[in-house]
Write an enzyme that holds these catalytic residues in place. Structure first.
Site, PDB file in Angstrom:
ATOM      1  N   ARG A 282       0.796  -1.382   0.016  1.00 36.92           N
ATOM      2  CA  ARG A 282      -0.008  -0.007  -0.115  1.00 36.92           C
ATOM      3  C   ARG A 282       0.868   1.300  -0.141  1.00 36.92           C
ATOM      4  NH1 ARG A 282      -5.013  -1.351   4.105  1.00 36.92           N
ATOM      5  NH2 ARG A 282      -6.154  -2.781   2.650  1.00 36.92           N
ATOM      6  N   ASP A 283       1.932   1.345   0.794  1.00 35.53           N
ATOM      7  CA  ASP A 283       2.656   2.622   0.916  1.00 35.53           C
ATOM      8  C   ASP A 283       3.264   2.885  -0.398  1.00 35.53           C
ATOM      9  OD1 ASP A 283       5.814   2.165   1.748  1.00 35.53           O
ATOM     10  OD2 ASP A 283       4.288   0.491   2.109  1.00 35.53           O
TER      11      ASP A 283
END
Length: 560
Positions: A282-283
């Protein structure tokens, strides 16, 4: 405003989402008398309802708690406390089965086995799914609570703060708040308190959470003297809808873009794919998307285009995958996610920092327990898909069990009169003569949220974070002059003022923690310190309340 009513219980749970409901059930099943209060209707308000229904639990025959543990440590950039991660990994399967026992339905395949998905960062398929998503899970837990003879569940009760114990010991004696249905300012005395109020994502303009995600419980614990950790660590989900306005705050799964699922992508305005395959965690995904937007390759409305209409799986498979209530809601607002290019951007999704807890969910204040997501220090700098709901069930159960054990061991402590008087005065001081103040409150809130989005969003740097602190101080000064009319019941304006005051304190803590962490790690990206610094910053930031404001420090990451 004076306390007009007093209620006593053994365990008080504040917050009626997945974690609070599970904590109440655990404490009640262990034998405690439990009161659960929620500022809206339980199972019809709060952050759990926005969850898509995935929960990490190592049921797959090739999976194990050890692999779950290793994935969480690795993709949290080694900032999560490993004593907590171990509990999460070891207890997830049992707590999922508990959820079924309480009435939640887990999706199964044609053979009757759990349907298990594999999302980015998971070394094995690990996500099971609740029918109805977070709504289905919360609804089942709420029904179980309402049917339990030892749980007193009270909707529409807005807690305004915790009350310290007399004698100067670092302990809590209860909480005070407004029964919105009757208007009574009530003292709730308890031997143990579980804080389960969720995060503070509504502080950001772009987010996928309800308007009640204002960080109340975090601030109440902070004001009572509890330690907060890693308040700079806010997870920005890559694909939050930014257009049309009727759908702002909803999200579409970036995980579904994986080649093994629908094999779609996010495109810039020229039709160029933004995300590599296999999908990053995600990041990494949100940073790639945010950078594309900053470079001017986004849409006129500051988004990118999520698209699965060309999926090699075919339209039938796409429509089957996008058949859940979440996507039906999107269709009801005029966008068909199976064929349309959906405008999205990274948005605040989950708070990974919060109140410091140990593996029993104990805070640094005696008698006060907390559950993720208002509790921090287990995800680290990034959260894998499915850990959010897993944390509500694992740590909700732990908190309830530990609160029961404490309540069974101690007697009620007396509230500190000065603490009670100060909290009553703080609330009463917001009430005064004059007309409706809603437009003024809304304008101040909008100004704060714009500043948080601009200066503490996906990318931060020192000058912007200092500007956020300045704007926050200006909003607080203006808010101090606002007085709202007295109302007997459902005083929404008073709630709005109190919540905005909480949001201002949260903003200060986020900015101060982000200023302190002079590196980039996971979802915390400092453009003036763009590299990860394991030599100096493989540790938690800490914030505690001092006499003149927050005091910032560090504490080591717990390793096993």
């Amino acid at each position: 405003m004076k306390v007009s009513k007093q209620v006593m219980t053994e365990v008080l749970v504040i917050g009626g989402g997945g974690a609070g409901l599970r904590a109440a059930l655990a404490a009640a099943e262990a034998g405690s008398a439990v009161m659960l209060v929620n500022k809206g209707p339980a199972a019809r308000s709060g952050i759990t309802l926005t969850a898509a229904g995935g929960m990490q639990a190592p049921f797959h025959p090739d999976d194990s708690p050890e692999l779950f543990f290793q994935d969480t440590v690795k993709f949290g950039y080694e900032l999560g406390d490993q004593n907590l991660i171990k509990v999460l990994a070891e207890d997830a399967c049992a707590r999922a089965l508990d959820a079924e026992r309480f009435g939640a339905r887990i999706v199964r395949d044609e053979a009757g086995n759990f349907a298990i998905g594999q999302f980015p960062g998971q070394s094995r398929p690990r996500n099971i799914f609740f029918r109805g998503g977070g709504v289905g899970l919360a609804g089942a837990l709420a029904r179980a609570c309402r049917n339990h003879p030892h749980i007193d569940l009270r909707d529409d009760f807005y807690v305004t703060g915790l009350i310290k114990a007399s004698g100067g010991q670092p302990a809590v004696a209860g909480a005070v708040g407004m029964d919105l249905r009757t208007g009574e300012f009530t003292l709730l005395r308890a031997k143990a308190i579980v804080m389960a109020t969720g995060g503070c994502q509504w502080l950001w303009e772009v987010n996928d959470c309800p308007t009640d995600a204002t960080g109340d419980g975090i601030i109440y614990a902070y004001r009572a003297g509890a330690e907060l950790v890693d308040m700079e660590m806010v997870l920005f989900y890559p694909s939050v809808i930014v257009w049309p306005p009727s759908l702002q705050g909803a999200f579409v799964h970036y995980e579904f873009l994986d080649p093994a699922i629908l094999d779609g992508n996010v495109y810039d305005k020229e039709g160029k794919a933004v995300l590599p395959k296999p999908l990053p965690v995600r990041d990494e995904a949100m940073r790639l998307m945010a950078r594309t937007i900053r470079e001017g390759r986004g849409t006129a409305r500051g988004g990118l285009l999520w698209y699965v209409g060309d999926s090699p799986q075919g339209e039938e498979a796409v429509r089957k995958r996008l058949s859940t209530a979440q996507y039906q809601y999107i269709r009801a607002h005029g966008v068909d996610p199976a064929t349309a290019k959906v405008e999205v951007a990274p948005g605040a999704h989950y708070l990974m920092g919060g109140i410091f807890i140990d593996e029993q969910c104990r805070t640094t204040i005696a008698g006060l327990y907390a559950t993720p997501e208002c509790a921090g220090n287990f995800d680290g700098a990034n959260r894998l898909a499915g850990s959010g709901l897993a944390a509500t069930q694992v740590f909700g159960a732990k908190a309830g069990e530990a609160a029961h054990a404490w309540a069974a061991m101690v007697e009620h402590v007396n509230p500190d009169p000065a603490s009670l008087e100060a909290e009553a005065a703080r609330v009463t001081g917001r009430i005064g003569a004059g007309g409706p103040q809603e437009p003024r409150i809304a304008a101040l809130r909008d100004r704060l949220r714009r500043a948080v989005q601009q200066y503490a969003g996906v990318s931060r740097e020192a000058a912007g974070l200092k500007q956020l602190l300045a704007v926050t101080a200006e909003v607080e000064d203006a808010l101090a002059q606002v007085r709202v009319p007295a109302m007997a019941v459902y005083n929404q304006a008073l709630m709005d003022v109190l919540q905005l005051a909480n949001m201002c304190e949260i903003a200060r803590l986020v900015a101060g923690s982000a200023l302190m962490r002079e590196e980039s790690r996971g979802h915390h990206f400092r453009s003036d310190f763009p590299r990860q610094d394991d030599t100096n910053w493989l540790k938690h930031t800490v914030a505690v309340k001092g006499e003149t404001g927050p005091q910032f420090g560090v504490r080591p990451v717990i390793r096993l």
